[in-house]
Design a protein around this motif. Structure first.
Motif, PDB file in Angstrom:
ATOM      1  N   ARG A  26       0.832  -1.213   0.000  1.00 22.43           N
ATOM      2  CA  ARG A  26       0.000   0.000   0.000  1.00 22.43           C
ATOM      3  C   ARG A  26       0.864   1.259   0.000  1.00 22.43           C
ATOM      4  N   VAL A  27       0.313   2.368  -0.480  1.00 16.84           N
ATOM      5  CA  VAL A  27       1.063   3.612  -0.598  1.00 16.84           C
ATOM      6  C   VAL A  27       0.518   4.727   0.300  1.00 16.84           C
ATOM      7  N   ASN A  28      -0.532   4.414   1.062  1.00 15.06           N
ATOM      8  CA  ASN A  28      -1.128   5.403   1.956  1.00 15.06           C
ATOM      9  C   ASN A  28      -1.439   4.744   3.301  1.00 15.06           C
ATOM     10  N   ASP A  29      -1.790   5.579   4.284  1.00 15.25           N
ATOM     11  CA  ASP A  29      -2.311   5.025   5.525  1.00 15.25           C
ATOM     12  C   ASP A  29      -3.553   4.205   5.185  1.00 15.25           C
ATOM     13  N   ALA A  30      -3.792   3.169   5.960  1.00 12.92           N
ATOM     14  CA  ALA A  30      -4.990   2.354   5.794  1.00 12.92           C
ATOM     15  C   ALA A  30      -5.870   2.566   7.021  1.00 12.92           C
ATOM     16  N   TYR A  31      -7.175   2.367   6.849  1.00 12.56           N
ATOM     17  CA  TYR A  31      -8.123   2.578   7.933  1.00 12.56           C
ATOM     18  C   TYR A  31      -9.052   1.382   8.066  1.00 12.56           C
ATOM     19  N   ALA A  32      -9.536   1.182   9.281  1.00 13.03           N
ATOM     20  CA  ALA A  32     -10.504   0.123   9.553  1.00 13.03           C
ATOM     21  C   ALA A  32     -11.473   0.634  10.614  1.00 13.03           C
TER      22      ALA A  32
ATOM     23  N   ALA B 225     -14.582   1.728  10.475  1.00 16.02           N
ATOM     24  CA  ALA B 225     -15.232   2.995  10.109  1.00 16.02           C
ATOM     25  C   ALA B 225     -14.322   4.195  10.371  1.00 16.02           C
ATOM     26  N   GLY B 226     -13.023   4.009  10.154  1.00 18.36           N
ATOM     27  CA  GLY B 226     -12.069   5.102  10.293  1.00 18.36           C
ATOM     28  C   GLY B 226     -11.541   5.319  11.698  1.00 18.36           C
ATOM     29  N   ARG B 227     -11.995   4.502  12.669  1.00 17.34           N
ATOM     30  CA  ARG B 227     -11.533   4.678  14.051  1.00 17.34           C
ATOM     31  C   ARG B 227     -10.120   4.153  14.261  1.00 17.34           C
ATOM     32  N   GLU B 228      -9.676   3.253  13.396  1.00 21.93           N
ATOM     33  CA  GLU B 228      -8.337   2.687  13.544  1.00 21.93           C
ATOM     34  C   GLU B 228      -7.544   2.945  12.265  1.00 21.93           C
ATOM     35  N   ARG B 229      -6.332   3.421  12.460  1.00 27.52           N
ATOM     36  CA  ARG B 229      -5.457   3.750  11.336  1.00 27.52           C
ATOM     37  C   ARG B 229      -4.234   2.845  11.393  1.00 27.52           C
ATOM     38  N   TYR B 230      -3.744   2.442  10.232  1.00 30.11           N
ATOM     39  CA  TYR B 230      -2.493   1.693  10.120  1.00 30.11           C
ATOM     40  C   TYR B 230      -1.542   2.618   9.374  1.00 30.11           C
ATOM     41  N   GLY B 231      -0.693   3.281  10.133  1.00 27.22           N
ATOM     42  CA  GLY B 231       0.163   4.318   9.572  1.00 27.22           C
ATOM     43  C   GLY B 231       1.173   3.785   8.569  1.00 27.22           C
ATOM     44  N   LEU B 232       1.583   4.649   7.696  1.00 27.65           N
ATOM     45  CA  LEU B 232       2.599   4.337   6.692  1.00 27.65           C
ATOM     46  C   LEU B 232       3.728   5.343   6.848  1.00 27.65           C
ATOM     47  N   THR B 233       4.927   4.827   7.058  1.00 25.22           N
ATOM     48  CA  THR B 233       6.121   5.666   7.167  1.00 25.22           C
ATOM     49  C   THR B 233       7.121   5.169   6.122  1.00 25.22           C
ATOM     50  N   PRO B 234       8.216   5.870   5.943  1.00 21.23           N
ATOM     51  CA  PRO B 234       9.234   5.368   5.017  1.00 21.23           C
ATOM     52  C   PRO B 234       9.803   4.005   5.440  1.00 21.23           C
ATOM     53  N   ARG B 235       9.615   3.607   6.711  1.00 23.79           N
ATOM     54  CA  ARG B 235      10.148   2.329   7.215  1.00 23.79           C
ATOM     55  C   ARG B 235       9.128   1.193   7.268  1.00 23.79           C
ATOM     56  N   THR B 236       7.871   1.468   6.999  1.00 18.57           N
ATOM     57  CA  THR B 236       6.828   0.464   7.199  1.00 18.57           C
ATOM     58  C   THR B 236       7.103  -0.825   6.431  1.00 18.57           C
ATOM     59  N   GLN B 237       7.415  -0.721   5.171  1.00 14.56           N
ATOM     60  CA  GLN B 237       7.634  -1.923   4.372  1.00 14.56           C
ATOM     61  C   GLN B 237       8.860  -2.698   4.862  1.00 14.56           C
ATOM     62  N   ALA B 238       9.931  -2.012   5.208  1.00 11.69           N
ATOM     63  CA  ALA B 238      11.128  -2.682   5.731  1.00 11.69           C
ATOM     64  C   ALA B 238      10.848  -3.315   7.092  1.00 11.69           C
ATOM     65  N   ASP B 239      10.088  -2.629   7.941  1.00  7.00           N
ATOM     66  CA  ASP B 239       9.732  -3.191   9.247  1.00  7.00           C
ATOM     67  C   ASP B 239       8.889  -4.448   9.079  1.00  7.00           C
ATOM     68  N   PHE B 240       7.981  -4.429   8.117  1.00 11.82           N
ATOM     69  CA  PHE B 240       7.146  -5.596   7.841  1.00 11.82           C
ATOM     70  C   PHE B 240       8.022  -6.772   7.386  1.00 11.82           C
ATOM     71  N   ALA B 241       8.995  -6.493   6.552  1.00 11.92           N
ATOM     72  CA  ALA B 241       9.901  -7.554   6.082  1.00 11.92           C
ATOM     73  C   ALA B 241      10.649  -8.191   7.251  1.00 11.92           C
ATOM     74  N   VAL B 242      11.108  -7.390   8.189  1.00 13.83           N
ATOM     75  CA  VAL B 242      11.798  -7.915   9.368  1.00 13.83           C
ATOM     76  C   VAL B 242      10.855  -8.797  10.175  1.00 13.83           C
ATOM     77  N   CYS B 243       9.642  -8.336  10.379  1.00 14.06           N
ATOM     78  CA  CYS B 243       8.668  -9.117  11.146  1.00 14.06           C
ATOM     79  C   CYS B 243       8.374 -10.454  10.469  1.00 14.06           C
ATOM     80  N   LEU B 244       8.215 -10.456   9.151  1.00  9.86           N
ATOM     81  CA  LEU B 244       7.951 -11.713   8.448  1.00  9.86           C
ATOM     82  C   LEU B 244       9.133 -12.671   8.559  1.00  9.86           C
ATOM     83  N   ARG B 245      10.351 -12.140   8.492  1.00  9.73           N
ATOM     84  CA  ARG B 245      11.529 -13.006   8.640  1.00  9.73           C
ATOM     85  C   ARG B 245      11.547 -13.686  10.002  1.00  9.73           C
TER      86      ARG B 245
END
Length: 155
Positions: free
Chosen positions: A92-98, A100-120
């Motif tokens: 994804r390229v933007n913040d995501a919401y769930a 009804a907008g009460r919860e946000r999943y932020g996107l930073t320049p590190r989000t994708q790299a952090d996700f890769a570390v978590c999956l490893r």
């Protein structure tokens, strides 16, 4: 109303949880494959195309596990393209919401790299398999890597 940053909250919980104390489950051969039964039953009755896509992605995931393929975004995206019947499944390229907008999943320049570390970390054999499975499921749910279908990707 300000949305709660669910990803930041998850990362704190993930860091602070005692994953070593997760229950150690005895491997039991199930009488029924619950996911397959769900796809063949209610999903197929509602949407046969969706059922076929889910089952194909499930077969691909099980084959990858049997071959001990490392879990990474590329592998997840392969399954996600199958599930969605899409040519692409980019991060994804933007913040995501769930919720009804009460919860946000932020996107930073590190989000994708952090996700890769978590999956490893899903292959850390010193942790109980149940802990690794739960953590990987929640990583996908809270990193919310795809624009659509993250709950299906987490399964």
């Amino acid at each position: 109303m300000t949305a709660i940053d669910g990803l930041s909250t998850w990362l704190r919980v993930r860091r602070d949880a005692d994953w070593q104390r997760a229950p150690v489950l005895r491997r039991v051969q199930p009488a029924t494959d619950g996911f397959r039964a769900w796809c063949e039953g209610p999903v197929r009755r509602r949407d046969p195309v969706r059922a076929n896509r889910l089952l194909t992605a499930y077969t691909l995931a099980r084959a990858a596990a049997a071959h001990r393929c490392p879990l990474d975004f590329t592998l997840l995206a392969t399954w996600q393209r199958e599930v969605l019947g899409a040519a692409e499944a980019p991060f994804r390229v933007n913040d995501a919401y769930a919720k009804a907008g009460r919860e946000r999943y932020g996107l930073t320049p590190r989000t994708q790299a952090d996700f890769a570390v978590c999956l490893r970390e899903a292959i850390e054999t010193e942790l109980p398999p149940a802990a690794r499975a739960a953590r990987a499921y929640l990583d996908v749910a809270f990193f919310h890597p795809f624009t659509d279908g993250n709950a299906r990707a987490a399964c």
